[in-house]
Design a protein around this motif. Structure first.
Motif, mmCIF file in Angstrom:
data_model
loop_
_atom_site.group_PDB
_atom_site.id
_atom_site.type_symbol
_atom_site.label_atom_id
_atom_site.label_comp_id
_atom_site.label_asym_id
_atom_site.label_seq_id
_atom_site.Cartn_x
_atom_site.Cartn_y
_atom_site.Cartn_z
ATOM 1 N N THR A 30 -65.630 19.965 2.443
ATOM 2 C CA THR A 30 -65.217 21.355 2.287
ATOM 3 C C THR A 30 -64.854 21.623 0.826
ATOM 4 O O THR A 30 -64.969 22.752 0.371
ATOM 5 N N ALA A 31 -64.425 20.581 0.141
ATOM 6 C CA ALA A 31 -64.077 20.753 -1.273
ATOM 7 C C ALA A 31 -64.071 19.390 -1.958
ATOM 8 O O ALA A 31 -63.925 18.354 -1.301
ATOM 9 N N LEU A 32 -64.227 19.403 -3.240
ATOM 10 C CA LEU A 32 -64.112 18.195 -4.056
ATOM 11 C C LEU A 32 -63.100 18.486 -5.151
ATOM 12 O O LEU A 32 -63.083 19.587 -5.718
ATOM 13 N N GLN A 33 -62.259 17.520 -5.396
ATOM 14 C CA GLN A 33 -61.223 17.703 -6.405
ATOM 15 C C GLN A 33 -61.382 16.652 -7.502
ATOM 16 O O GLN A 33 -61.827 15.536 -7.243
ATOM 17 N N TRP A 34 -60.996 17.024 -8.661
ATOM 18 C CA TRP A 34 -60.892 16.089 -9.775
ATOM 19 C C TRP A 34 -59.414 15.928 -10.124
ATOM 20 O O TRP A 34 -58.682 16.920 -10.273
ATOM 21 N N TYR A 35 -59.025 14.667 -10.248
ATOM 22 C CA TYR A 35 -57.658 14.326 -10.616
ATOM 23 C C TYR A 35 -57.669 13.500 -11.890
ATOM 24 O O TYR A 35 -58.636 12.788 -12.181
ATOM 25 N N ARG A 36 -56.579 13.578 -12.605
ATOM 26 C CA ARG A 36 -56.374 12.763 -13.793
ATOM 27 C C ARG A 36 -55.102 11.956 -13.592
ATOM 28 O O ARG A 36 -54.081 12.475 -13.122
ATOM 29 N N GLN A 37 -55.157 10.687 -13.979
ATOM 30 C CA GLN A 37 -53.983 9.839 -13.881
ATOM 31 C C GLN A 37 -53.739 9.176 -15.227
ATOM 32 O O GLN A 37 -54.541 8.353 -15.683
ATOM 33 N N LYS A 38 -52.651 9.540 -15.830
ATOM 34 C CA LYS A 38 -52.259 8.897 -17.081
ATOM 35 C C LYS A 38 -51.453 7.648 -16.768
ATOM 36 O O LYS A 38 -50.876 7.510 -15.685
ATOM 37 N N SER A 39 -51.409 6.766 -17.721
ATOM 38 C CA SER A 39 -50.757 5.480 -17.533
ATOM 39 C C SER A 39 -49.306 5.664 -17.088
ATOM 40 O O SER A 39 -48.544 6.411 -17.699
ATOM 41 N N LEU A 48 -60.235 22.022 -8.389
ATOM 42 C CA LEU A 48 -60.737 21.973 -7.019
ATOM 43 C C LEU A 48 -61.965 22.855 -6.960
ATOM 44 O O LEU A 48 -61.914 24.023 -7.374
ATOM 45 N N ILE A 49 -63.062 22.329 -6.486
ATOM 46 C CA ILE A 49 -64.289 23.108 -6.365
ATOM 47 C C ILE A 49 -64.742 23.037 -4.912
ATOM 48 O O ILE A 49 -64.859 21.955 -4.325
ATOM 49 N N ARG A 50 -64.929 24.188 -4.317
ATOM 50 C CA ARG A 50 -65.263 24.254 -2.901
ATOM 51 C C ARG A 50 -66.769 24.105 -2.708
ATOM 52 O O ARG A 50 -67.565 24.308 -3.620
ATOM 53 N N SER A 51 -67.157 23.800 -1.499
ATOM 54 C CA SER A 51 -68.555 23.468 -1.220
ATOM 55 C C SER A 51 -69.495 24.654 -1.450
ATOM 56 O O SER A 51 -70.699 24.460 -1.638
ATOM 57 N N ASN A 52 -68.967 25.874 -1.460
ATOM 58 C CA ASN A 52 -69.818 27.046 -1.715
ATOM 59 C C ASN A 52 -69.803 27.466 -3.186
ATOM 60 O O ASN A 52 -70.352 28.504 -3.544
ATOM 61 N N GLU A 53 -69.175 26.657 -4.024
ATOM 62 C CA GLU A 53 -69.134 26.924 -5.457
ATOM 63 C C GLU A 53 -70.024 25.931 -6.186
ATOM 64 O O GLU A 53 -70.130 24.776 -5.782
ATOM 65 N N ARG A 54 -70.610 26.344 -7.275
ATOM 66 C CA ARG A 54 -71.475 25.462 -8.068
ATOM 67 C C ARG A 54 -70.805 25.036 -9.365
ATOM 68 O O ARG A 54 -71.165 23.992 -9.930
ATOM 69 N N GLU A 55 -69.862 25.837 -9.820
ATOM 70 C CA GLU A 55 -69.213 25.529 -11.093
ATOM 71 C C GLU A 55 -67.806 26.107 -11.071
ATOM 72 O O GLU A 55 -67.556 27.154 -10.476
ATOM 73 N N THR A 64 -68.809 20.753 -11.939
ATOM 74 C CA THR A 64 -69.973 21.243 -11.217
ATOM 75 C C THR A 64 -70.075 20.509 -9.885
ATOM 76 O O THR A 64 -69.558 19.403 -9.733
ATOM 77 N N LEU A 65 -70.729 21.144 -8.958
ATOM 78 C CA LEU A 65 -70.912 20.539 -7.641
ATOM 79 C C LEU A 65 -72.332 20.815 -7.167
ATOM 80 O O LEU A 65 -72.784 21.970 -7.190
ATOM 81 N N ASP A 66 -73.020 19.781 -6.766
ATOM 82 C CA ASP A 66 -74.369 19.898 -6.213
ATOM 83 C C ASP A 66 -74.344 19.281 -4.823
ATOM 84 O O ASP A 66 -74.404 18.064 -4.669
ATOM 85 N N THR A 67 -74.249 20.127 -3.821
ATOM 86 C CA THR A 67 -74.133 19.619 -2.454
ATOM 87 C C THR A 67 -75.439 19.011 -1.958
ATOM 88 O O THR A 67 -75.434 18.178 -1.058
ATOM 89 N N SER A 68 -76.552 19.407 -2.541
ATOM 90 C CA SER A 68 -77.837 18.854 -2.083
ATOM 91 C C SER A 68 -77.963 17.385 -2.483
ATOM 92 O O SER A 68 -78.507 16.573 -1.731
ATOM 93 N N SER A 69 -77.467 17.043 -3.663
ATOM 94 C CA SER A 69 -77.498 15.651 -4.113
ATOM 95 C C SER A 69 -76.167 14.954 -3.906
ATOM 96 O O SER A 69 -76.014 13.776 -4.252
ATOM 97 N N GLN A 70 -75.203 15.674 -3.344
ATOM 98 C CA GLN A 70 -73.863 15.134 -3.089
ATOM 99 C C GLN A 70 -73.289 14.510 -4.351
ATOM 100 O O GLN A 70 -72.912 13.321 -4.380
ATOM 101 N N THR A 91 -62.541 13.605 -2.264
ATOM 102 C CA THR A 91 -63.142 14.493 -1.280
ATOM 103 C C THR A 91 -62.304 14.547 -0.015
ATOM 104 O O THR A 91 -61.471 13.679 0.232
ATOM 105 N N ASP A 92 -62.531 15.558 0.764
ATOM 106 C CA ASP A 92 -61.809 15.718 2.011
ATOM 107 C C ASP A 92 -62.759 16.278 3.056
ATOM 108 O O ASP A 92 -63.560 17.150 2.765
#
Lengths: 111, 112
Positions: A30-39, A48-55, A64-70, A91-92
């Motif tokens: 349903t969505a993909l998230q990017w997280y950053r972790q500093k030391s 957070l980019i949802r499955s119906n969003e491309r950028e 960016t998100l390409d659901t066709s190529s996952q 991902t969730d």
């Protein structure tokens, strides 16, 4: 099982350069998230980019998100030394069950 | 600002001993999570909770129990600690209407 993974363990760039971290995942999402972790810190969400969003953009960050190529990418422009961190995609398929994190890509930004 | 705190920040335990890791959130989020982070494995979900009184098993629950006595507090309990449970543990909370999770600073646990 590993449902999300970044494609490279580590990247190094000089300040001011751009860097891109890539991620692939194995299930429908349903969505993909990017997280950053500093030391020494916990992860913090960047985008957070949802499955119906491309950028999606957030300041110097572009996902960016390409659901066709996952697959997804996170680009950081005009990098700074403080961008040095490990970057994860997550991902969730059911938010209440927590996120599935990739192993992370360590990005080092040098002066 | 969202706030998740964990205590202790560092813990050394002996094999067979009982360890309790505590987490507090001021976000008023219904969902809370416990993860462990190990090199080569990334972050893995141990237990999670939908609200006070609720605990659910995550992907790697063996050897761990969880307790959610209130909206704000979520504990992870190792009844009989083993060296394989040496790790960094992160607590997180999440808003039911969104999927972003807010993480605490982590607890480094060493079991000797």
């Amino acid at each position: 099982s590993q449902l999300a993974e970044e494609n490279l363990w580590a990247l190094s760039v000089h300040e001011g350069e751009s860097v891109t971290v890539n991620c692939s995942y194995k299930t429908s999402i349903t969505a993909l998230q990017w997280y950053r972790q500093k030391s020494g810190e916990g992860p913090a969400q960047l985008i957070l980019i949802r499955s119906n969003e491309r950028e999606k953009r957030n300041g110097r960050l572009r996902a960016t998100l390409d659901t066709s190529s996952q697959s997804s990418s996170l680009s950081i422009t005009a990098t700074r030394c403080e961008d040095t961190a490990v970057y994860f995609c997550a991902t969730d398929d059911n938010y209440a069950q927590g996120l599935t994190f990739g192993l992370g890509t360590r990005v080092s930004v040098f002066p | 600002e969202a706030a998740v705190t964990q205590s202790p920040r560092n813990k050394v335990a002996v094999t067979g001993g009982k360890v309790t890791l505590s987490c507090n959130q001021t976000n008023n989020h219904n969902n809370m999570y416990w993860y462990r982070q190990d090199t080569g494995h990334g972050l893995r979900l141990i237990h999670y909770s939908y609200g006070a009184g609720s605990t659910e098993k995550g992907d790697i629950p063996d050897g761990y129990k969880a307790s959610r006595p209130s909206q704000e507090n979520f504990s992870l309990i190792l009844e009989l600690a083993t060296p394989s449970q040496t790790s960094v543990y992160f607590c997180a909370s999440g808003d039911g209407d969104r999927v972003e999770q807010y993480f605490g600073p982590g607890t480094r646990l060493t079991v000797l």
